[in-house]
Motif scaffolding. Structure first.
Motif, PDB file in Angstrom:
ATOM      1  N   ARG A 164       0.925  -1.322  -0.201  1.00 57.34           N
ATOM      2  CA  ARG A 164      -0.080  -0.018  -0.032  1.00 57.34           C
ATOM      3  C   ARG A 164       0.701   1.206  -0.021  1.00 57.34           C
ATOM      4  N   GLY A 165       2.032   1.071  -0.786  1.00 58.97           N
ATOM      5  CA  GLY A 165       2.892   2.562  -0.771  1.00 58.97           C
ATOM      6  C   GLY A 165       3.803   2.678   0.087  1.00 58.97           C
ATOM      7  N   LYS A 166       4.097   1.790   0.976  1.00 60.19           N
ATOM      8  CA  LYS A 166       4.990   2.111   2.319  1.00 60.19           C
ATOM      9  C   LYS A 166       5.710   0.773   2.626  1.00 60.19           C
ATOM     10  N   PHE A 167       6.637   1.000   3.347  1.00 59.15           N
ATOM     11  CA  PHE A 167       7.381  -0.553   4.064  1.00 59.15           C
ATOM     12  C   PHE A 167       6.920  -0.350   5.175  1.00 59.15           C
ATOM     13  N   ASP A 168       6.605  -1.781   5.469  1.00 61.86           N
ATOM     14  CA  ASP A 168       6.060  -2.075   6.970  1.00 61.86           C
ATOM     15  C   ASP A 168       7.019  -2.924   7.641  1.00 61.86           C
ATOM     16  N   ASP A 169       7.032  -2.686   8.918  1.00 60.15           N
ATOM     17  CA  ASP A 169       7.972  -3.399   9.913  1.00 60.15           C
ATOM     18  C   ASP A 169       6.904  -4.414  10.364  1.00 60.15           C
ATOM     19  N   LEU A 170       7.334  -5.791  10.691  1.00 57.03           N
ATOM     20  CA  LEU A 170       6.477  -6.629  11.161  1.00 57.03           C
ATOM     21  C   LEU A 170       7.036  -7.576  12.142  1.00 57.03           C
ATOM     22  N   TYR A 171       6.395  -7.827  13.274  1.00 57.66           N
ATOM     23  CA  TYR A 171       6.926  -8.651  14.158  1.00 57.66           C
ATOM     24  C   TYR A 171       6.708 -10.034  13.832  1.00 57.66           C
ATOM     25  N   ILE A 172       7.652 -10.844  13.983  1.00 51.58           N
ATOM     26  CA  ILE A 172       7.663 -12.387  13.677  1.00 51.58           C
ATOM     27  C   ILE A 172       7.440 -13.077  15.146  1.00 51.58           C
TER      28      ILE A 172
END
Length: 190
Positions: A164-172
């Motif tokens: 959606r047009g941005k970089f996302d951080d994600l918890y694993i």
């Protein structure tokens, strides 16, 4: 995976394969910004967009890279969400679990019931060793859900996805086979 799509029955739910006949029901929740914002999807604009999601479910199953069930309450048979595996790696016995649920059904234990059944299926039928969940830091309810089911937060994947047009951080998060069986009070049958 076998030829016939497996169904999973729980106390209140039937988890089943979705078809184009379910597109209208799926459009209802997939067009809701609040539902899709944490799934890395843009809200569906048309029924055809929901049909594209159904095609994706079919393709990952055919390619043995995933399986996604429609979540349907037994009393209605209406698809109100989905839950299943993606990014399956049979060689490594691991997969990522994902889920989404219509807003009208939040807070009723439905996602929890579906997740428990899908995780159990992964260990018992797919012989998985590790199940992962990737969750946006702002999605506290999803974090609480997986933690309730014995998942452990392993760390933060910085700028892991571009959606959606941005970089996302994600918890694993992950849960290992023996942890699942220990938590469930079941005997591990490896």
């Amino acid at each position: 995976m076998g030829k016939e799509f497996p169904e999973i029955e729980t106390k209140r739910l039937m988890l089943r394969q979705v078809t184009v006949e379910d597109a209208k029901d799926m459009f209802t929740y997939l067009s809701d910004e609040d539902v899709v914002k944490t799934m890395g999807l843009d809200p569906c604009q048309t029924i055809e967009d929901a049909c594209d999601e159904i095609k994706w479910y079919k393709s990952i199953y055919q390619e043995n890279t995933g399986i996604r069930w429609g979540i349907t309450p037994k009393d209605s048979g209406k698809v109100i969400g989905s839950c299943g595996f993606l990014n399956m790696h049979s060689k490594h016995h691991r997969a990522e679990v994902g889920y989404g649920l219509g807003k009208d059904y939040w807070g009723k234990g439905i996602a929890s019931e579906a997740l428990a059944a899908v995780v159990a299926y992964g260990y018992q039928q797919l012989q998985l060793e590790r199940i992962e969940a990737l969750i946006e830091p702002a999605n506290l309810s999803s974090q609480k859900l997986v933690e309730k089911h014995g998942f452990t937060r392993e760390g933060l994947l910085r700028h892991y996805e571009y959606t959606r047009g941005k970089f996302d951080d994600l918890y694993i998060y992950s849960i290992i086979r023996h942890e699942h069986f220990s938590k469930a009070g079941e005997k591990d049958e490896i």
